[in-house]
Design a protein around this motif. Structure first.
Motif, PDB file in Angstrom:
ATOM      1  N   PRO A  82       0.822  -1.208   0.000  1.00 35.24           N
ATOM      2  CA  PRO A  82       0.000   0.000   0.000  1.00 35.24           C
ATOM      3  C   PRO A  82       0.863   1.268   0.000  1.00 35.24           C
ATOM      4  CG  PRO A  82       0.309  -0.737   2.241  1.00 35.24           C
ATOM      5  CD  PRO A  82       1.169  -1.625   1.375  1.00 35.24           C
ATOM      6  N   ALA A  83       1.754   1.402  -0.971  1.00 36.25           N
ATOM      7  CA  ALA A  83       2.736   2.489  -0.949  1.00 36.25           C
ATOM      8  C   ALA A  83       2.111   3.873  -0.909  1.00 36.25           C
ATOM      9  CB  ALA A  83       3.669   2.364  -2.155  1.00 36.25           C
ATOM     10  N   PHE A  84       0.911   4.029  -1.448  1.00 38.52           N
ATOM     11  CA  PHE A  84       0.270   5.341  -1.429  1.00 38.52           C
ATOM     12  C   PHE A  84      -0.644   5.529  -0.219  1.00 38.52           C
ATOM     13  CE2 PHE A  84       1.641   5.295  -5.866  1.00 38.52           C
ATOM     14  CZ  PHE A  84       2.145   6.587  -5.997  1.00 38.52           C
ATOM     15  N   GLY A  85      -0.501   4.666   0.760  1.00 30.93           N
ATOM     16  CA  GLY A  85      -1.247   4.835   2.006  1.00 30.93           C
ATOM     17  C   GLY A  85      -2.695   4.416   1.923  1.00 30.93           C
ATOM     18  N   GLU A  86      -3.023   3.573   0.944  1.00 31.69           N
ATOM     19  CA  GLU A  86      -4.419   3.174   0.766  1.00 31.69           C
ATOM     20  C   GLU A  86      -4.859   2.141   1.799  1.00 31.69           C
ATOM     21  OE1 GLU A  86      -2.147   0.791  -2.516  1.00 31.69           O
ATOM     22  OE2 GLU A  86      -1.899   2.643  -1.361  1.00 31.69           O
ATOM     23  N   ASN A  87      -6.155   2.148   2.091  1.00 33.15           N
ATOM     24  CA  ASN A  87      -6.767   1.106   2.904  1.00 33.15           C
ATOM     25  C   ASN A  87      -7.231  -0.063   2.064  1.00 33.15           C
ATOM     26  OD1 ASN A  87      -8.110   3.892   4.401  1.00 33.15           O
ATOM     27  ND2 ASN A  87      -6.878   2.483   5.637  1.00 33.15           N
ATOM     28  N   LEU A  88      -7.639   0.233   0.809  1.00 29.56           N
ATOM     29  CA  LEU A  88      -8.194  -0.786  -0.074  1.00 29.56           C
ATOM     30  C   LEU A  88      -7.421  -0.808  -1.385  1.00 29.56           C
ATOM     31  CD1 LEU A  88     -12.025  -0.085   0.349  1.00 29.56           C
ATOM     32  CD2 LEU A  88     -10.557  -1.555   1.730  1.00 29.56           C
ATOM     33  N   ASN A 124       5.921  13.110  -1.002  1.00 33.27           N
ATOM     34  CA  ASN A 124       7.271  13.444  -1.466  1.00 33.27           C
ATOM     35  C   ASN A 124       8.326  12.885  -0.513  1.00 33.27           C
ATOM     36  OD1 ASN A 124       5.802  14.926  -3.346  1.00 33.27           O
ATOM     37  ND2 ASN A 124       6.147  16.876  -2.310  1.00 33.27           N
ATOM     38  N   PHE A 125       8.053  12.985   0.787  1.00 33.92           N
ATOM     39  CA  PHE A 125       8.988  12.459   1.787  1.00 33.92           C
ATOM     40  C   PHE A 125       8.904  10.937   1.856  1.00 33.92           C
ATOM     41  CE2 PHE A 125       8.396  16.841   3.062  1.00 33.92           C
ATOM     42  CZ  PHE A 125       9.672  17.228   3.450  1.00 33.92           C
ATOM     43  N   HIS A 126       7.712  10.405   1.724  1.00 29.79           N
ATOM     44  CA  HIS A 126       7.515   8.963   1.821  1.00 29.79           C
ATOM     45  C   HIS A 126       8.297   8.227   0.728  1.00 29.79           C
ATOM     46  CE1 HIS A 126       5.467   5.267   2.850  1.00 29.79           C
ATOM     47  NE2 HIS A 126       4.960   5.147   1.639  1.00 29.79           N
ATOM     48  N   PHE A 127       8.297   8.779  -0.486  1.00 33.92           N
ATOM     49  CA  PHE A 127       8.996   8.148  -1.604  1.00 33.92           C
ATOM     50  C   PHE A 127      10.381   8.733  -1.861  1.00 33.92           C
ATOM     51  CE2 PHE A 127       4.544   7.224  -2.732  1.00 33.92           C
ATOM     52  CZ  PHE A 127       4.632   5.865  -2.990  1.00 33.92           C
ATOM     53  N   ALA A 128      10.727   9.829  -1.163  1.00 35.15           N
ATOM     54  CA  ALA A 128      11.977  10.554  -1.429  1.00 35.15           C
ATOM     55  C   ALA A 128      12.040  10.991  -2.899  1.00 35.15           C
ATOM     56  CB  ALA A 128      13.200   9.728  -1.040  1.00 35.15           C
ATOM     57  N   ILE A 129      10.911  11.416  -3.417  1.00 34.55           N
ATOM     58  CA  ILE A 129      10.802  11.981  -4.766  1.00 34.55           C
ATOM     59  C   ILE A 129      10.173  13.360  -4.595  1.00 34.55           C
ATOM     60  CG2 ILE A 129       9.744  11.758  -7.053  1.00 34.55           C
ATOM     61  CD1 ILE A 129       9.727   8.712  -6.589  1.00 34.55           C
TER      62      ILE A 129
END
Length: 224
Positions: A82-88, A124-129
């Motif tokens: 769930p890299a984008f923080g999704e629940n589903l 941006n911080f989560h992916f360092a992009i």
């Protein structure tokens, strides 16, 4: 049609150079209670912008991850649920075929699509992009949010099943109207007419119509 679903929940933790976030989620297979505030065990760091009745769940299409891995080959290993923080997470449901106001049955709960997910700088911080939030918004591959119409017990063993469609505005249409098109009062009226639209998006579109301009999104996207 039924759509098998993977389920994720997360707790708030700190990020160096950014504010706390619960974007890092873990997969769960057990039965969970779903209420109007979301899944049991799922947290939100800043409730003014995340969570709440209109943003109880976040859904991100699994098929988008191949596009992101191709766009950022050096970070390809990062792009999986769930890299984008999704629940589903599902296959077969995308911004093109999911509409504002769509109602889905999940287990013995009912959930309703309220708005596209609005990317923010924490990605941006989560992916360092540095600008992935902006790129996500521009691409339209943003996912969407739900309110809980009727709470209940849910799990990864219970598929999603669409039971009602109440508007003609797809999530992709809504994202394009909000972020890709120049000021267009007629399109804002169309979006505001979509049954089920979240209160926050309703206020934003009403303000645009009132003032005749689009607000500055740089703080949300870049944290500045």
């Amino acid at each position: 049609m039924q759509y098998p679903v993977e389920v994720f929940v997360g707790q708030v933790r700190g990020y160096e150079g950014s504010r706390p976030s619960a974007i890092a989620k873990l997969q769960v297979d057990c039965e969970l209670r779903l209420t109007e505030t979301g899944l049991a065990g799922d947290e939100q760091a800043e409730k003014s912008y995340h969570g709440g009745p209109d943003r109880a769940l976040c859904h991100y299409p699994r098929e988008h991850y191949a596009w992101w891995a191709n766009a950022f080959p050096e970070q390809a290993s990062l792009f999986c649920p769930p890299a984008f923080g999704e629940n589903l997470s599902t296959l077969g449901l995308t911004e093109e075929n999911v509409f504002i106001g769509d109602i889905f049955r999940w287990g013995n709960a009912l959930i309703q699509v309220t708005q596209p997910r609005s990317p923010c700088f924490k990605l941006n911080f989560h992916f360092a992009i540095a600008d992935i939030a902006s790129q996500m918004q521009k691409s339209g591959r943003v996912g969407w949010l739900y309110r809980v119409i009727a709470g209940g017990d849910v799990s990864a063993q219970a598929p999603l099943e669409r039971v009602a469609r109440v508007s003609d505005v797809s999530v992709l249409d809504a994202a394009a109207i909000a972020w890709s098109q120049p000021f267009d009062d007629e399109q804002y009226h169309r979006l505001l007419s979509a049954a089920g639209l979240s209160a926050s998006w309703t206020r934003t579109m009403q303000n645009r119509r009132l003032h005749g301009k689009i607000e500055d999104n740089s703080r949300r996207l870049l944290g500045k």
